[in-house]
Design an enzyme around this catalytic site. Sequence first.
Site, PDB file in Angstrom:
ATOM      1  CB  SER A 142      -3.260  -8.490   4.791  1.00  0.00           C
ATOM      2  OG  SER A 142      -1.937  -8.949   4.578  1.00  0.00           O
ATOM      3  CE1 TYR A 155      -1.066  -3.733   6.282  1.00  0.00           C
ATOM      4  CE2 TYR A 155      -0.320  -6.012   6.249  1.00  0.00           C
ATOM      5  CZ  TYR A 155      -1.015  -4.969   5.665  1.00  0.00           C
ATOM      6  OH  TYR A 155      -1.676  -5.154   4.472  1.00  0.00           O
TER       7      TYR A 155
HETATM    8  P1  NDP Z   1      -1.688   1.487  -2.154  1.00  0.00           P
HETATM    9  O1  NDP Z   1      -0.797   2.292  -1.301  1.00  0.00           O
HETATM   10  O2  NDP Z   1      -1.485   1.515  -3.617  1.00  0.00           O
HETATM   11  O3  NDP Z   1      -3.195   1.871  -1.872  1.00  0.00           O
HETATM   12  C1  NDP Z   1      -3.652   2.247  -0.613  1.00  0.00           C
HETATM   13  C2  NDP Z   1      -4.875   3.113  -0.829  1.00  0.00           C
HETATM   14  O4  NDP Z   1      -5.423   3.463   0.448  1.00  0.00           O
HETATM   15  C3  NDP Z   1      -4.550   4.400  -1.548  1.00  0.00           C
HETATM   16  O5  NDP Z   1      -5.590   4.677  -2.456  1.00  0.00           O
HETATM   17  C4  NDP Z   1      -4.533   5.430  -0.430  1.00  0.00           C
HETATM   18  O6  NDP Z   1      -4.940   6.670  -0.955  1.00  0.00           O
HETATM   19  C5  NDP Z   1      -5.607   4.859   0.483  1.00  0.00           C
HETATM   20  N1  NDP Z   1      -5.528   5.322   1.859  1.00  0.00           N
HETATM   21  C6  NDP Z   1      -4.528   5.126   2.752  1.00  0.00           C
HETATM   22  N2  NDP Z   1      -4.823   5.726   3.915  1.00  0.00           N
HETATM   23  C7  NDP Z   1      -6.034   6.313   3.742  1.00  0.00           C
HETATM   24  C8  NDP Z   1      -6.872   7.098   4.563  1.00  0.00           C
HETATM   25  N3  NDP Z   1      -6.534   7.404   5.833  1.00  0.00           N
HETATM   26  N4  NDP Z   1      -8.045   7.536   4.063  1.00  0.00           N
HETATM   27  C9  NDP Z   1      -8.406   7.243   2.805  1.00  0.00           C
HETATM   28  N5  NDP Z   1      -7.662   6.516   1.962  1.00  0.00           N
HETATM   29  C10 NDP Z   1      -6.487   6.066   2.432  1.00  0.00           C
HETATM   30  O7  NDP Z   1      -1.579  -0.001  -1.600  1.00  0.00           O
HETATM   31  P2  NDP Z   1      -2.411  -1.326  -1.932  1.00  0.00           P
HETATM   32  O8  NDP Z   1      -3.281  -1.133  -3.109  1.00  0.00           O
HETATM   33  O9  NDP Z   1      -1.443  -2.413  -1.943  1.00  0.00           O
HETATM   34  O10 NDP Z   1      -3.297  -1.473  -0.619  1.00  0.00           O
HETATM   35  C11 NDP Z   1      -4.719  -1.621  -0.657  1.00  0.00           C
HETATM   36  C12 NDP Z   1      -5.151  -2.503   0.498  1.00  0.00           C
HETATM   37  O11 NDP Z   1      -4.653  -3.822   0.286  1.00  0.00           O
HETATM   38  C13 NDP Z   1      -4.620  -2.056   1.867  1.00  0.00           C
HETATM   39  O12 NDP Z   1      -5.626  -2.216   2.844  1.00  0.00           O
HETATM   40  C14 NDP Z   1      -3.471  -3.026   2.112  1.00  0.00           C
HETATM   41  O13 NDP Z   1      -3.217  -3.206   3.487  1.00  0.00           O
HETATM   42  C15 NDP Z   1      -4.035  -4.277   1.459  1.00  0.00           C
HETATM   43  N6  NDP Z   1      -3.031  -5.289   1.139  1.00  0.00           N
HETATM   44  C16 NDP Z   1      -2.054  -5.046   0.212  1.00  0.00           C
HETATM   45  C17 NDP Z   1      -1.101  -6.010  -0.068  1.00  0.00           C
HETATM   46  C18 NDP Z   1       0.000  -5.805  -1.048  1.00  0.00           C
HETATM   47  O14 NDP Z   1       0.922  -6.669  -1.118  1.00  0.00           O
HETATM   48  N7  NDP Z   1      -0.029  -4.733  -1.857  1.00  0.00           N
HETATM   49  C19 NDP Z   1      -1.133  -7.309   0.607  1.00  0.00           C
HETATM   50  C20 NDP Z   1      -2.200  -7.463   1.542  1.00  0.00           C
HETATM   51  C21 NDP Z   1      -3.121  -6.491   1.784  1.00  0.00           C
HETATM   52  P3  NDP Z   1      -4.502   8.118  -0.455  1.00  0.00           P
HETATM   53  O15 NDP Z   1      -3.075   8.035  -0.006  1.00  0.00           O
HETATM   54  O16 NDP Z   1      -4.726   8.943  -1.674  1.00  0.00           O
HETATM   55  O17 NDP Z   1      -5.462   8.431   0.641  1.00  0.00           O
END
Ligand code: NDP
Length: 245
Positions: A142, A155
């Site tokens: 991030s 975070y």
């Molecule tokens: P979402 O919440 O849409 O996606 C997060 C994904 O991670 C989901 O598919 C969720 O699926 C999965 N997930 C969370 N915890 C677990 C777990 N313990 N085991 C398996 N899967 C897990 O958010 P984003 O797409 O935005 O986030 C994706 C990545 O990008 C993250 O690492 C986030 O920190 C990073 N990011 C996002 C930013 C933003 O502005 N959106 C900015 C910077 C970084 P499920 O709940 O079904 O398990």
Amino acid sequence: MSGIKGKVIALTGASSGIGEATAVHLAERGAHLVLGARRKDRLDAVVEAITARGGSAVGVVVDVRRREDLARLTGTAVERHGRLDVLVSNAGTMAVSPFDELRQDDWDDMVATHITGLLNGIGAALPVFRSQRSGHFVNVASTAAYVVKSPQAVYAATKTAVKVLTEGLRQESGPDLRVTLVSPGFTHTEGVGKGASPETAAAMVRQRDEIAMPPSAIASAIGYAIEQPDGVDVSEIVVRPTAQA
Ligand code: NDP
């Protein structure tokens, strides 16, 4: 093998947001996807959308905090396709809050998901990559790994750890493996503000709706790193909306 076509790619956090967009992007370019997340219904919907358009994908219910789940994800890739070319560690949670709220379960969850989760992926994929003498780790951090903004310290700390672990892995990877860090800025996903304290969540959602870029921007950055020829290692990509300071 250069390009994306034919590569076997395991990807965590594929049930929504950046992971979903990346899965669709890579499937459209001919990759074989092995997709992991906890929400089976959402994961199934992503797999169905991909396969309905002629793409190759399978879903595996995975909690990245559990070592054996990552072993199942990479094991499924090897069982179905005989190899694993790329592991994209993208699963994450943005349950940010001020320290005074003492949301210690959320702190633990961010540590477990981002740090332990990443290490579980490395532990599962590294032996496969070593035996193949090829493989590619793509780790999603991030812009918070570069600058801490209150109240995102926990975070940001865990995402900084992702950055540090990725650089260490790169240094130890040798000539056969590739290691890429992708750091998104504000991206329009349902994860922004999810689980955060109400005031913080409202501010994050407001900012997301004003300035965020689409998840496809990160999907294509990940695709760019993957499609390079074997000897070319894209070490680090930061992608942020132009409006993000
Ligand atoms: P979402 O919440 O849409 O996606 C997060 C994904 O991670 C989901 O598919 C969720 O699926 C999965 N997930 C969370 N915890 C677990 C777990 N313990 N085991 C398996 N899967 C897990 O958010 P984003 O797409 O935005 O986030 C994706 C990545 O990008 C993250 O690492 C986030 O920190 C990073 N990011 C996002 C930013 C933003 O502005 N959106 C900015 C910077 C970084 P499920 O709940 O079904 O398990």
